[in-house]
Design an enzyme around this catalytic site. Structure first.
Site: not given
Ligand code: HPA
Ligand code: ZN
Length: 349
Positions: A209, A287
């Site tokens: 990410e 998400d």
């Molecule tokens: N990334 C990492 N941790 C998280 C996310 C995310 O997009 N959303 C909620 N916790």
């Molecule tokens: Zn997430």
């Protein structure tokens, strides 16, 4: 609202998106906490929120990166106190998901976010399971709950959390790993993921990410997960994309989240098309929909508009989610039959 998340696809594609039976594989239940419910729970539990109104809370949702979001997300969780609160949170998400034709969901929850502020794990898990049972009864939505560890906390804390969840493990399908990615690598969690596997649980983890493609490969090597959450940065590495495609690893992409957290500066830069073209089993998910301006249908529409997705692409994305889920073979067949009644497989990409 960011304009690039609100471009509309053409009308036939928009109608097809509405009709698609959907499977959601990447949604944090805590990230479905809408300000209206947060205020109601704050009043009920005598908890103060640092906002004067629902509107002020929503207007504060401007994030510069993952951490700036996580700070707000963890703080808002203070309103979740009783078993009934977790049930209401889960029910509210499922009602919204049902409106988007979600048929099966595998949501995450972060027990440590709650147990670290003194909430008994029983209230968290039993409340969520109550809500999931309500959703199955009311909407026919099937589910598999994923217990997610916070990677910014030590691996020993994750291990203690797995111990504490022991009475409910027969109703938990998998473990996951989330929270801050950069600076918190996967390797320290290898032993606990191996223990979870030995207990019969599946596993998934966030990677790629904010972290680069090498973290996706390291997560596969060290944690042996069957899905990578996000993983969109894998598109910079052709060899890794080949590995993902050949091993059938599912990526759970979250397009609006990526734009809101500045993984990509515009939706057009999303790597979903590149991943599809490389044969990677990528999927579309929301998400933290209460924070990122939309639920799963909004995410499908935003990507379809920005990347000019075809009906073949939509079939592939929806089928990838069914096939990559932890649902039974029978449930997968039912969902694929329903999908094929709506859109032909086509050539896809
Ligand atoms: N990334 C990492 N941790 C998280 C996310 C995310 O997009 N959303 C909620 N916790
Ligand atoms: Zn997430």
């Amino acid at each position: 609202m960011l304009s690039d998340t609100h471009r509309q696809p053409d009308i036939e594609i928009a109608e097809l998106i509405d009709r698609l039976p959907k499977v959601e594989l990447h949604v944090h239940l805590e990230g479905t906490l809408e300000p209206e419910l947060a205020f109601r729970l704050a009043a009920r539990n005598g908890v103060a929120l640092p906002f004067a109104s629902v509107e002020e809370m929503r207007a504060a949702y401007h994030f510069t990166d993952l951490q700036s979001f996580l700070d707000v997300y963890y703080a808002a969780c203070s309103v979740l106190v009783a078993r009934e609160d977790f049930r209401e949170l889960t029910r509210a998400y499922l009602a919204r998901a049902h409106a988007d034709r979600v048929r099966h969901v595998e949501p995450f929850f972060d027990p440590q976010t709650h147990t670290d502020r003194g909430i008994p794990i029983e209230a968290v898990i039993a409340g969520i399971l109550d809500g999931l049972a309500d959703g199955q009864r009311e909407y026919g939505i099937t589910s598999g709950l994923i217990l997610s560890f916070l990677r910014h906390l030590p691996a020993e804390a994750a291990s203690a959390t797995l111990d504490a969840a022991e009475p409910w493990l027969d109703r938990i399908v998998a473990v996951g790993l989330d929270s801050s990615e950069v600076g918190f690598p996967p390797e320290p969690f290898a032993a606990i993921f191996a223990r979870a596997r030995a207990l019969g649980l599946r596993s998934v983890a966030h990677a790629g990410e904010e972290g680069d493609a090498s973290l996706v490969a390291r997560t596969l090597d060290s944690l042996r997960v069957s899905r990578i959450d996000h993983g969109v940065r894998a598109a910079t590495d052709p060899a890794l994309m080949r590995r993902l495609a050949e091993s059938g690893i599912t990526l759970t992409a979250c397009p609006n989240s990526n734009v809101r957290l500045r993984v990509f500066s515009t939706m057009e830069q999303s790597t979903i098309r590149t991943l599809l073209e490389a044969g990677v089993a990528v999927t579309i998910n929301s998400d933290d929909p209460a924070y990122f301006g939309g639920y799963i249908g909004d995410n499908y529409r935003a990507v379809a508009a920005a990347l000019a997705l075809t009906s073949g692409d939509l079939y592939r994305l929806a089928a990838n989610a069914i096939n990559g889920s932890f649902a039974t073979a029978e449930r997968k067949r039912e969902l694929l039959d329903e999908l094929e009644g709506v859109v032909a497989p086509g050539r896809g990409r």
